[in-house]
Scaffold this motif. Sequence first.
Motif, PDB file in Angstrom:
ATOM      1  N   PHE A 186     -17.442 -64.902 110.865  1.00 36.09           N
ATOM      2  CA  PHE A 186     -15.980 -64.421 111.233  1.00 36.09           C
ATOM      3  C   PHE A 186     -15.343 -63.518 110.435  1.00 36.09           C
ATOM      4  O   PHE A 186     -15.546 -63.741 109.380  1.00 36.09           O
ATOM      5  N   SER A 187     -14.924 -62.544 111.105  1.00 39.03           N
ATOM      6  CA  SER A 187     -14.295 -61.779 110.098  1.00 39.03           C
ATOM      7  C   SER A 187     -12.881 -61.055 111.019  1.00 39.03           C
ATOM      8  O   SER A 187     -12.693 -60.889 111.970  1.00 39.03           O
ATOM      9  N   HIS A 188     -11.780 -61.142 110.120  1.00 39.10           N
ATOM     10  CA  HIS A 188     -10.582 -60.660 110.686  1.00 39.10           C
ATOM     11  C   HIS A 188     -10.732 -59.102 110.455  1.00 39.10           C
ATOM     12  O   HIS A 188      -9.741 -58.410 111.397  1.00 39.10           O
ATOM     13  N   THR A 189     -11.533 -58.463 109.785  1.00 40.07           N
ATOM     14  CA  THR A 189     -11.513 -56.986 109.480  1.00 40.07           C
ATOM     15  C   THR A 189     -12.699 -56.245 110.349  1.00 40.07           C
ATOM     16  O   THR A 189     -12.399 -55.026 110.431  1.00 40.07           O
ATOM     17  N   VAL A 190     -13.602 -56.978 110.897  1.00 46.47           N
ATOM     18  CA  VAL A 190     -14.523 -56.077 111.727  1.00 46.47           C
ATOM     19  C   VAL A 190     -15.059 -56.924 112.770  1.00 46.47           C
ATOM     20  O   VAL A 190     -15.374 -58.172 112.482  1.00 46.47           O
ATOM     21  N   ASP A 191     -15.461 -56.346 113.864  1.00 50.80           N
ATOM     22  CA  ASP A 191     -16.180 -56.822 114.834  1.00 50.80           C
ATOM     23  C   ASP A 191     -17.274 -55.899 115.309  1.00 50.80           C
ATOM     24  O   ASP A 191     -17.696 -54.791 114.490  1.00 50.80           O
ATOM     25  N   GLU A 192     -18.004 -56.015 116.362  1.00 51.82           N
ATOM     26  CA  GLU A 192     -19.199 -55.474 116.623  1.00 51.82           C
ATOM     27  C   GLU A 192     -18.999 -54.008 117.085  1.00 51.82           C
ATOM     28  O   GLU A 192     -19.716 -53.093 116.503  1.00 51.82           O
ATOM     29  N   LYS A 193     -17.779 -53.651 117.614  1.00 56.13           N
ATOM     30  CA  LYS A 193     -17.515 -52.539 117.918  1.00 56.13           C
ATOM     31  C   LYS A 193     -17.219 -51.403 116.767  1.00 56.13           C
ATOM     32  O   LYS A 193     -17.657 -50.455 116.527  1.00 56.13           O
ATOM     33  N   GLN A 194     -16.348 -52.255 115.676  1.00 55.37           N
ATOM     34  CA  GLN A 194     -15.894 -51.384 114.756  1.00 55.37           C
ATOM     35  C   GLN A 194     -17.446 -51.105 113.729  1.00 55.37           C
ATOM     36  O   GLN A 194     -17.336 -50.117 113.165  1.00 55.37           O
ATOM     37  N   ALA A 195     -18.308 -52.165 113.630  1.00 55.23           N
ATOM     38  CA  ALA A 195     -19.248 -52.055 112.934  1.00 55.23           C
ATOM     39  C   ALA A 195     -20.101 -51.028 113.353  1.00 55.23           C
ATOM     40  O   ALA A 195     -20.633 -50.236 112.514  1.00 55.23           O
ATOM     41  N   MET A 196     -20.321 -50.900 114.584  1.00 58.78           N
ATOM     42  CA  MET A 196     -21.160 -49.806 115.062  1.00 58.78           C
ATOM     43  C   MET A 196     -20.442 -48.528 114.893  1.00 58.78           C
ATOM     44  O   MET A 196     -21.163 -47.434 114.617  1.00 58.78           O
ATOM     45  N   ASP A 197     -19.269 -48.384 114.997  1.00 62.01           N
ATOM     46  CA  ASP A 197     -18.484 -47.111 114.709  1.00 62.01           C
ATOM     47  C   ASP A 197     -18.645 -46.808 113.413  1.00 62.01           C
ATOM     48  O   ASP A 197     -18.636 -45.520 113.012  1.00 62.01           O
ATOM     49  N   LEU A 198     -18.840 -47.544 112.466  1.00 66.04           N
ATOM     50  CA  LEU A 198     -18.902 -47.483 111.199  1.00 66.04           C
ATOM     51  C   LEU A 198     -20.348 -46.953 110.540  1.00 66.04           C
ATOM     52  O   LEU A 198     -20.524 -46.415 109.550  1.00 66.04           O
ATOM     53  N   GLY A 199     -21.206 -47.294 111.622  1.00 66.29           N
ATOM     54  CA  GLY A 199     -22.509 -46.617 111.400  1.00 66.29           C
ATOM     55  C   GLY A 199     -23.593 -47.657 111.038  1.00 66.29           C
ATOM     56  O   GLY A 199     -24.803 -47.472 110.737  1.00 66.29           O
ATOM     57  N   PHE A 200     -23.395 -49.066 111.190  1.00 65.74           N
ATOM     58  CA  PHE A 200     -24.144 -50.168 111.204  1.00 65.74           C
ATOM     59  C   PHE A 200     -25.416 -50.014 112.091  1.00 65.74           C
ATOM     60  O   PHE A 200     -24.954 -49.406 113.474  1.00 65.74           O
TER      61      PHE A 200
END
Length: 810
Positions: free
Chosen positions: A771-785
């Motif tokens: 669980f993370s308050h700061t990053v979810d799947e969409k944000q992770a993909m947007d960051l380049g993961f």
Amino acid sequence: MAKVLVVDDEKSIRITLREFLRNEGHEVHTAEDANKAIIMLDSEDFDVVVTDIILPRVTGVKLMETIRSASPDVQVIMITGEPTVDTASVAVRAGAFDYLPKPITKEMIVKCVANAAKVKNLLDVRHILEDDNRRYRENLEEMVKERTDKLRESELRYRTLFENSPVSFWEEDFSAVKAYIDSLREKGIYDFRTYFNENPEALRHCSTLVKILDVNQATLRLYKAKTKEELYKGLSSVVTPKSLEVFKEEIIELSEGKTTFNSEQEGRTLKDDLVHNEVFLSIVPGYEETWARVSLSDIDITERKRAEEEHTRLATAINQADELIVIMNSQGIIQYVNPAFQKISGFSSEEAVGKDARILESGKHPDSFYNDMWNAIEQGEVWKGRVVNKKKEGTFYTADLTISPVRDNTGKIINFVSVSRDVSQEVEMEKKLVQTQKMEAIGTLAGGIAHDFNNILCVITGYSQLGLQFFPDDEKLQKYFCVINDAGNRATDLVNQILAFSRKSETNLETLMVEPLIKEAIKFLRASLPTTIEISQNIQPDCGEIIADHTQIHQIIMNLCTNAGYAMKEEGGVLTIRLSDIEINQTNLPKPNMNIGDYVQLTVEDTGGGIPKETLERIFDPFYTTKPVGEGTGMGLSVVHGIVENYDGTITVESKTGEGSKFEVFFPVVKEDKISSEPETAVTLKGNENLLFVDDEEMLVQMEKEMADSLGYNVTVANSGWQALEIFESQTGKFDLVITDQTMPGMTGVELAREIWETTPKMPIILTTGFSHTVDEKQAMDLGFSDFFKKPLDRKILGKTIRKVLDRNK
């Protein structure tokens, strides 16, 4: 100083006014009624009479008429405790010098008596001069020289009085005005009011014809002139549009043969300040035909006018205020209520005035509450607090209340003023806001627990899956590992419910219609609910589309309807399901801080026993349930709440014991293209590439290593972001894929990825998290993961994800 008679049936007022005036040096006598006053007036001469309008047997107005007929020069000041326009008008028409409303301050009575005494003194002087002149004429033949000397002496005395009088005096020549009026008559014009109304420039011209012969020092002070010559230039320097109207009335009355005129008028000083005066005008005897000598006096009433205007403004403000204003006497009897009070409480002024203020008591407060309130205000304190009052029809309203004491000049409390504001709606909004904040806090707590719990579950389910793989022939171990794996999966489902409640779960979002889901749910419900429960549906066709997860919307509908059915399982009833479009604006917000716009409204209503108030405030709390053990976990409504809030929607509930319950869910209508997901391509699980696993949990990273080892990969592990970065940089080019946890002390997974990409921009990295308050799947993909998945890890999902990322980056 003046000789004053005070007439009032209230002893305290007589004594108070007597002391006020004696302290200023006046000779003061008192009488308790008009008859005694008349006896005193017959035996003694008085300059000023101060009388109440309302007296026993003979009124103050009748007394003034008697005084006027016997001693017209005595100045009468009327006072009253019930000031109205009508009483003021009666007093003025009867010939009162002035009119003062109670309570009377020392400054008011002292100033008013002083002005009245000045007028009386001037009238006495005038009579003296008239008597002297008459005597001089009668003895003209015998006493020519003596008469001449006395005339000089009288003129000197008059000039002395004229110059030194505190009242403003003017000597004016109206002869040119008279000639102008006569010229109008010669032209056949006799209706001068109409003429001047239609020709305002003629009125202004007429005012310029007035010649100023002399003014006294008081006039210079009143009009802020340094020399008389400044005023000799004419009236134009001191007139205003309002004073021109008074001037019009002056010349109209003079043209009708009258020789005196009295009125109030507005003037302008040479410094452009406005003053208000009471004007006394008279044609000097002997000049009635020519108007060549006109005497005029101005008594400054500016302060009185300001006080009247302030009183008017105050009355207007009170009448128009949104606050409820109540004036009570010292015993708590209502004496005045404003329109706002009548509107909110339902009591009219006639119904409230004269009643005890306790007619508003609701019974919602203990007796000690009201006792403390009255003890405070009776001791002269200002009381502030929040009260629940009862309206006329019996309903209640909540008000923020302030009660202040009002004191007279002696410091005695004579009234209480209550100012309150209806805050019923604010109180309801506060309750809803508190509930919303409580749910936010619980959601935050639930999300925080989920991270650590998922790490534990990861170890449990991971090793159980490895056990199932590596001991296929041991039936007992297979059974044990299956039980462990099932328990881990059940725990995983529970965590997902917690995350759904905390609005942090991952969902398969798509654009969908709610109508088909309701109809599908009704089919299941009809089969599961007893026949004593009737299902009533009112589904608006073609409602707007929403962005949601199909399964979660079905879960919401089934949960609310199942709860409604449970509430009616004993007695039966009607389950009503409604669906419609609604536009939310500032006037119909279901909850504070809700976004305005278009929504789909789902309503589930039952006719069951209702929900008690103490339970209603907790129904969305996780694990709170009123059902017996084995019939509910208490997560249903909390999960519904979390799902709805995750969609930026709102859920509300209304219920009273014995009256059923109504749940309303508001989903925002979609305003963007439908969300679509790419179909997943089948991939194999195994490989032989080099992987770097990063997680701060030692047991978890070892389990992940064994799980990846079992799939054929070469795995290196690190327990922190810094350790992983050191390994990666020391073995440049070795690793084909990095899999890192997000939440780690010192360096997060996102920070580690950025450090790696600094030197190896195309390195594929998968981000995992419990669980993370700061990053979810969409944000992770947007960051380049390259990919993102949540714990606990499933061996098959892990293998497919690793293989998919590696194959995509070949």
